[in-house]
Structures are given as structure tokens and as C-alpha cells.
Design a protein around this motif. Structure first.
Motif, PDB file in Angstrom:
ATOM      1  N   ALA A 290      42.612  -2.028  14.526  1.00 49.44           N
ATOM      2  CA  ALA A 290      41.709  -0.990  15.074  1.00 49.44           C
ATOM      3  C   ALA A 290      41.121  -1.533  16.203  1.00 49.44           C
ATOM      4  O   ALA A 290      40.856  -0.634  17.300  1.00 49.44           O
ATOM      5  CB  ALA A 290      40.959  -0.503  14.026  1.00 49.44           C
ATOM      6  N   LYS A 291      40.657  -2.416  15.953  1.00 49.02           N
ATOM      7  CA  LYS A 291      39.658  -3.215  17.242  1.00 49.02           C
ATOM      8  C   LYS A 291      40.560  -3.406  18.426  1.00 49.02           C
ATOM      9  O   LYS A 291      40.108  -3.402  19.498  1.00 49.02           O
ATOM     10  CB  LYS A 291      39.238  -4.562  16.726  1.00 49.02           C
ATOM     11  N   ILE A 292      41.814  -3.876  18.292  1.00 47.22           N
ATOM     12  CA  ILE A 292      42.788  -4.169  19.198  1.00 47.22           C
ATOM     13  C   ILE A 292      42.986  -2.986  19.890  1.00 47.22           C
ATOM     14  O   ILE A 292      43.070  -2.959  21.339  1.00 47.22           O
ATOM     15  CB  ILE A 292      43.885  -5.026  18.882  1.00 47.22           C
ATOM     16  N   LEU A 293      43.581  -1.861  19.139  1.00 45.65           N
ATOM     17  CA  LEU A 293      44.078  -0.638  19.673  1.00 45.65           C
ATOM     18  C   LEU A 293      42.575   0.016  20.674  1.00 45.65           C
ATOM     19  O   LEU A 293      42.923   0.579  21.819  1.00 45.65           O
ATOM     20  CB  LEU A 293      44.251   0.265  18.581  1.00 45.65           C
ATOM     21  N   LEU A 294      41.384  -0.137  19.982  1.00 47.56           N
ATOM     22  CA  LEU A 294      40.249   0.459  20.758  1.00 47.56           C
ATOM     23  C   LEU A 294      40.141  -0.489  21.995  1.00 47.56           C
ATOM     24  O   LEU A 294      39.848   0.173  23.035  1.00 47.56           O
ATOM     25  CB  LEU A 294      39.171   0.425  19.757  1.00 47.56           C
ATOM     26  N   LYS A 295      40.240  -1.606  22.053  1.00 49.06           N
ATOM     27  CA  LYS A 295      40.050  -2.421  23.353  1.00 49.06           C
ATOM     28  C   LYS A 295      41.234  -2.238  24.362  1.00 49.06           C
ATOM     29  O   LYS A 295      40.937  -2.040  25.527  1.00 49.06           O
ATOM     30  CB  LYS A 295      40.120  -3.958  22.806  1.00 49.06           C
ATOM     31  N   LEU A 296      42.452  -1.991  23.649  1.00 49.82           N
ATOM     32  CA  LEU A 296      43.366  -1.533  24.947  1.00 49.82           C
ATOM     33  C   LEU A 296      43.166   0.008  25.403  1.00 49.82           C
ATOM     34  O   LEU A 296      43.314  -0.067  26.516  1.00 49.82           O
ATOM     35  CB  LEU A 296      44.643  -1.347  24.032  1.00 49.82           C
ATOM     36  N   PHE A 297      42.692   1.014  24.529  1.00 50.67           N
ATOM     37  CA  PHE A 297      42.232   2.087  25.122  1.00 50.67           C
ATOM     38  C   PHE A 297      41.160   1.874  26.211  1.00 50.67           C
ATOM     39  O   PHE A 297      41.289   2.490  27.339  1.00 50.67           O
ATOM     40  CB  PHE A 297      41.808   3.095  24.170  1.00 50.67           C
ATOM     41  N   GLU A 298      40.007   1.062  26.080  1.00 52.37           N
ATOM     42  CA  GLU A 298      38.947   1.038  26.610  1.00 52.37           C
ATOM     43  C   GLU A 298      39.411   0.168  28.252  1.00 52.37           C
ATOM     44  O   GLU A 298      39.256   0.658  29.219  1.00 52.37           O
ATOM     45  CB  GLU A 298      37.966   0.091  26.093  1.00 52.37           C
ATOM     46  N   THR A 299      40.198  -0.613  27.905  1.00 54.17           N
ATOM     47  CA  THR A 299      40.877  -1.496  29.237  1.00 54.17           C
ATOM     48  C   THR A 299      41.704  -0.517  29.989  1.00 54.17           C
ATOM     49  O   THR A 299      41.507  -0.505  31.374  1.00 54.17           O
ATOM     50  CB  THR A 299      41.712  -2.587  28.861  1.00 54.17           C
ATOM     51  N   LEU A 300      42.574   0.278  29.309  1.00 50.92           N
ATOM     52  CA  LEU A 300      43.466   1.086  30.197  1.00 50.92           C
ATOM     53  C   LEU A 300      42.782   2.459  30.600  1.00 50.92           C
ATOM     54  O   LEU A 300      43.056   2.936  31.768  1.00 50.92           O
ATOM     55  CB  LEU A 300      44.674   1.677  29.421  1.00 50.92           C
ATOM     56  N   HIS A 301      41.396   2.861  30.345  1.00 51.19           N
ATOM     57  CA  HIS A 301      40.833   3.944  30.785  1.00 51.19           C
ATOM     58  C   HIS A 301      39.967   3.348  32.102  1.00 51.19           C
ATOM     59  O   HIS A 301      39.959   4.257  32.826  1.00 51.19           O
ATOM     60  CB  HIS A 301      39.809   4.681  29.704  1.00 51.19           C
ATOM     61  N   THR A 302      39.698   2.258  31.612  1.00 51.36           N
ATOM     62  CA  THR A 302      38.704   1.601  32.963  1.00 51.36           C
ATOM     63  C   THR A 302      39.785   1.283  34.122  1.00 51.36           C
ATOM     64  O   THR A 302      39.531   1.364  35.291  1.00 51.36           O
ATOM     65  CB  THR A 302      38.179   0.315  32.496  1.00 51.36           C
ATOM     66  N   ARG A 303      41.154   0.670  33.742  1.00 48.87           N
ATOM     67  CA  ARG A 303      42.057   0.198  34.914  1.00 48.87           C
ATOM     68  C   ARG A 303      43.340   0.864  34.511  1.00 48.87           C
ATOM     69  O   ARG A 303      44.380  -0.046  33.883  1.00 48.87           O
ATOM     70  CB  ARG A 303      42.043  -1.193  34.690  1.00 48.87           C
TER      71      ARG A 303
END
Length: 575
Positions: free
Chosen positions: A474-487
Motif C-alpha cells: 500500500a505504501k509503494i502504491l501510494l508513493k507511485l500515485f504521488e509521484t505520477l500525480h506530480t510528474r
């Protein structure tokens, strides 16, 4: 990374063929007849279904070209016409020097010297010298051997007065006075271009044809040429075999050329200097075994011992070093012509191991039948063994020293392990390995779909609920979302390069390799379905936790639920 197309990069080294939306080839990391190596343009990622090798553009250069991480970054930057800021940059000199004109001039000079060998009216002496040494036209061409004619200003006439400063910076001309008048450094010499690992000409070595001194002359240290870090013939050896079983280190240019003439194409030479730690790391980056070849005279023995001293700190697990001493009066050039390839390679195969040479050298003039002699050997050997990194090789040397000296092994271990030698080493973030079979849970499948199709992130903008799940996925998936929403422009390869956690990056890279069976048109629906499934599971776990912890105070929480949440909670009670 974003300016590098991995398909174009890998195609420069391994010819690729289009196969649907991807490109394929026989894997460069293992032997195979049927192509199983795939490069994805959309993901900017490569994967071999045979051996499991996978990675991005940086990882490919590190694995295939044996580059360190900084070297791979500089290579990609150079291909994109970008400059990587130097660590040595200061506020007064914030930008790195543009070295492209220097490299261009050195390559043009290399072509000029080759033209002179073919066309100059006085080139006969150079051609006859090469013929007398048994150098064929094909080998001369392979090593780009050339000729610097007699005269003081051949290069300035060829390159033009406006390039005088550049000729001086490249070490090709010598400044004569304050008005930047200069003269050619190399005159009446056979010319050997020196290339770096990328094949760029960085300097020259010249062998005089007359009686001038010195007999051999190298380029001076310049912005691009550092003789303690480069090896003559390494680029050509890697062109012959990118993953050689061993490399043979000899002392001169002509030794390398003569051995290649007899199809021993794994020889390299230091550039007028003893082997350095940088040489050793460079060698072991390309091969697991290094064989040093020296003349059998006093000078050769002294050079061999210096090489051994430089080798000890680099003897990590899996590396080998051996030492070959030739008969008196012989060098590789003369000996290979006398006895041929088979006999010479037989000598290589029977060269002394590092341990044999170490103890043989230290035991000279020592009587091991006496206590004093054994004590002297222990005293001589301990500080040398201490330089070797911790590992089986070091342990076995200590055992051998114990057997030879009869000194207690515990004592030797204490004296040789109290300070461990460390060296800088860059690991490939995507090492060649078999990909483990991963069981695809809903969480892993969601991560797999997102890492392979980053555009899916734009279809799910509110993912705060993932932070309430107490698991790594879940932490990895959330970090992926945060990264891709920013970039949102990032592709698969760029995401992996930017991922800070090495262990997580390995898991993500394995998921990036797995086949997705869902048709492209159904990816969005499946991805959002997985998220809904995970969110439902998260709500159920939350409700169960609330149920198991019911207290009078929790009534307030129940009353705050909306109709849908209360319905979910009642379903939980029913189950």
C-alpha cells in the motif's frame, strides 16, 4: 533519462528487430539461439525472458558496458548533448568545461596520422618498421596506427592557427612563447591512438623511428587523458569480446598489437606507468581474471611486485590475478612471433596464481626450517594480507600462512582483520539474475498495472485511503500515485531510476517485466476494479477493527457513519 530512448541506445550495441510494439534480439547477457531479449519503447525498459536480465538505460550501460553509475549517467548525458555538473565545480566556475571540441580535434588528428601513413612521401620508414614487426594492414587498421611526419608544424598547418590553443590543451602541440606559437609534440613517430572505454580518442603514444629520445612518448595529462586511469587496447579487446574470460596486461603498445596479430585479442597495456588502483578496478569491471605479463629480468620482477601490491585491495570475492614471467630477453612481441599462439597461451594458462607469487616472493632468502625464518615470513605477509577485503580468499591466504609458518591461526586472524580495507564500488541497480515467480495478489497486480502503464494514475486522484493500510504494498502504491500525480510524464524506466529504495526498486522492476494479459482497452477498467476491491477490503478491515473494539465510547463513532458506511458495518457483523 527522459531524453534517452532505450531502443536507440541498446540498438547501438545489440541490433534489434521490431516485434509488435516492442523490439527483440538474442540476449547479450547469455548464449541463446532464439531471441528472448525484449526492449519496450513505451516503458523504456528491457527484459530477458531467458536469463531474467532487466533494467533501464542506466542499468544496461552498467551491465553491458561495465560502467560505474556515474559513468553511465555521463554517457547518457553526452548522448543527449547535456553536461553533468562536475563535483569540482565552484561558484566561480559553475559550469563544466565543454570537452566536445577537444574530442573532435583528437579524432581529426587520429585520421590525419592515418592518412600520413598511407600517403606521406616519407612514410616508407614507418611502413617498413611495421612490416618488420609482422604487423598486417588489417591489424594496423584495427588499431588505427598512423604516422607523425618529421617537421615542427604539421598539425598547426592541418588544424589551422585558430586551433592553436586547442592543440596545446589536447597535448598535441607544445607552447613555444607567450604569443601562443607552438610546435608539434610528436615528430617522426609511429602513432598509436589511445581510446577510452567509449571509443573516443583521448591521447596518443608515439614510437620514434630515428635515434631521438625518448623511444616511446605519450601524450601529457590533459582534461581528457589521465594515464593512471586508462589502458591501451581495452576498447579493441572489448570489441572482440565484450565479456572476456580474462585480460592480459602487458607493458607496451606493440605487445598488444603483436598479440592481436596472432589472434590473442584480450591484451591491454598500461601507459608508461605501473598499474594503479584505478587500473585494477577498470580491469575487474570487464573481467573476473587478470593475468600480468612481465619480462623475467630485474625490472620485470620489480614491476610485477608493484602490480601485486596494487591488486591486493581489489581482490574481492570471485576475482583472480595471475603472474606470467617470460624468458630473459623476451617480450610478448618477440615471443609470440617465435612460438605462436598455442604455445604462448599455454604459458598464460600456467601462470602463477597471486597466492603462489606472493609467498614465493616473500620466502626468497628465508629459511623456513627455522623459527626466525617462519617469524619473518609472518611479519612480511601479515600487512599485505591485511590489505585484502574480507572474504574467502583472505581466509584461505591466512590458512596458507598458518601452514607455512605454524603461527596460530587465531593470532594471524587478529592481526589481519582489525582494519578492513574498503573501496568505492558501484553496483548495477538491475543485476542479471533469474526473475523469481511472484504471486500476483490484488495489491501487486495493481502496482504491476500502474508501473507498466503510468497514465492510469490520472484516473484515480483520491488515494488517501491507502495510507490507512498497514502493509508495504500500500505504501509503494501510494508513493507511485504521488509521484505520477506530480510528474505525469514519467515512463516506467524513469520511475525505476528515481525510486530511492533499492529493495523496493528490485520488486518493482520484476513487476515491470511481467506479462499483462488484459487487452489495452480493458486496462483502465481492471485497474479501477482492483482499487475498488482493495478499498472495500480496507473498509472491511476497518469495520472489523471497530467491531472487535466496541465500547460505550464507540457508539459515537457508529452514530457518525453515513448510510453506506453503516450498511458496510452491518455486513461485517453478518459475516
Amino acid at each position: 533519462m527522459l531524453r534517452t530512448n532505450i531502443v536507440d541506445l541498446i540498438d547501438d550495441f545489440v541490433p534489434l528487430r521490431r516485434n509488435g510494439s516492442n523490439h527483440s534480439a538474442c540476449c547479450p547477457f547469455h548464449d541463446e539461439k532464439t531471441p528472448s531479449f525484449t526492449v519496450s519503447d513505451s516503458k523504456q525498459f528491457y527484459h530477458c525472458f531467458g536469463c531474467g536480465a532487466h533494467g533501464t538505460a542506466v542499468g544496461f550501460l552498467m551491465e553491458y558496458e561495465r560502467m560505474s553509475f556515474p559513468e553511465a549517467i555521463h554517457e547518457l548525458a553526452s548522448r543527449a548533448n547535456l553536461t553533468v555538473p562536475s563535483e569540482a565545480s565552484t561558484e566561480n566556475n559553475p559550469k563544466s568545461i565543454n570537452l566536445t571540441p577537444l574530442y573532435d580535434l583528437l579524432e581529426q588528428t587520429n585520421e590525419f596520422y592515418q592518412q600520413q601513413l598511407r600517403n606521406h612521401q616519407k612514410a616508407d620508414a614507418a611502413i617498413n618498421y611495421l612490416k618488420d614487426r609482422g604487423v598486417s594492414g588489417s591489424i594496423a587498421k584495427k588499431f588505427n596506427i598512423g604516422y607523425a611526419p618529421e617537421g615542427w608544424n604539421n598539425l598547426i598547418q592541418h588544424a589551422g592557427n585558430n586551433n592553436a590553443n586547442l592543440l596545446i590543451d589536447a597535448g598535441l602541440s607544445i607552447k613555444k612563447d607567450e604569443n601562443n606559437h607552438c610546435y608539434d609534440r610528436f615528430r617522426n613517430r609511429i602513432m598509436f591512438p589511445i581510446r577510452d572505454a567509449r571509443g573516443r580518442v583521448i591521447g596518443f603514444g608515439g614510437r620514434v623511428l630515428g635515434d631521438d629520445k625518448p623511444k616511446y612518448l605519450n601524450s601529457p595529462e590533459t582534461s581528457v587523458f589521465h594515464k593512471g586511469k586508462e589502458l591501451y587496447g581495452l576498447f579493441e579487446a572489448r570489441k572482440a569480446n565484450n565479456q572476456p574470460d580474462k585480460l592480459l596486461v602487458v607493458e607496451g603498445y606493440m605487445d598488444v598489437v603483436a598479440l592481436a596479430q596472432y589472434e590473442i585479442q584480450y591484451a591491454v597495456a598500461t601507459l608508461g606507468t605501473s598499474a594503479t588502483p584505478q587500473h585494477m578496478e577498470l580491469l575487474y569491471r570487464h573481467t573476473p581474471e587478470v593475468v600480468f605479463c612481465f619480462d623475467g629480468d630485474k625490472a620485470g620482477i620489480a614491476a610485477a611486485w608493484r602490480a601485486l601490491r596494487q591488486t591486493l585491495p581489489t581482490m574481492k570475492s570471485g576475482r583472480q590475478a595471475r603472474f606470467l614471467f617470460l624468458p630473459d630477453g623476451e617480450d610478448p612481441d618477440t615471443l609470440i612471433r617465435k612460438e605462436g599462439k598455442t604455445a604462448f597461451e599455454q604459458r598464460i594458462s600456467t601462470a602463477d596464481s597471486l597466492s603462489t607469487y606472493l609467498f614465493t616472493h616473500l620466502s626468497q632468502d628465508i629459511d623456513l626450517s627455522t623459527l626466525d625464518g617462519r617469524a619473518r615470513l609472518a611479519e612480511f605477509a601479515q600487512p599485505l594480507i591485511k590489505e585484502i577485503p574480507k572474504g574467502y580468499f583472505k581466509d584461505l591466504l591466512i590458512q596458507e600462512l598458518t601452514a607455512r609458518t605454524q603461527v596460530d591461526s587465531n593470532t594471524l586472524n587478529r592481526n589481519t582483520h582489525n582494519e578492513e580495507h574498503t573501496t568505492h564500488h558501484y553496483e548495477n541497480p538491475y543485476p542479471v539474475q533469474k526473475t523469481h515467480q511472484i504471486q500476483l495478489t490484488p495489491m501487486r497486480k495493481a502496482i504491476m498495472l500502474l508501473i507498466q502503464n503510468p497514465q492510469l494514475a490520472q484516473h484515480s486522484l483520491d488515494n488517501a485511503w491507502l495510507s490507512e493500510l498497514d502493509n508495504t504494498g500500500a505504501k509503494i502504491l501510494l508513493k507511485l500515485f504521488e509521484t505520477l500525480h506530480t510528474r505525469p510524464h514519467l515512463h516506467t524506466g524513469a520511475i525505476l531510476e528515481l525510486w530511492p529504495n533499492d529493495k523496493e526498486r528490485q520488486h518493482l522492476s520484476q513487476l515491470a517485466c511481467k506479462n499483462i494479459l488484459t487487452p489495452e482497452a480493458g486496462l483502465k477498467e481492471e485497474f479501477l476494479g482492483l482499487l475498488k476491491l482493495l478499498q472495500t477490503k480496507q473498509q472491511q478491515e476497518k469495520n472489523q477493527a471497530l467491531f472487535h473494539n466496541l465500547t460505550p465510547e464507540s457508539g459515537a463513532k457508529l452514530s457518525e457513519m453515513n448510510d453506506e458506511e453503516r450498511k458496510d458495518f452491518m455486513k461485517t457483523l453478518a459475516n
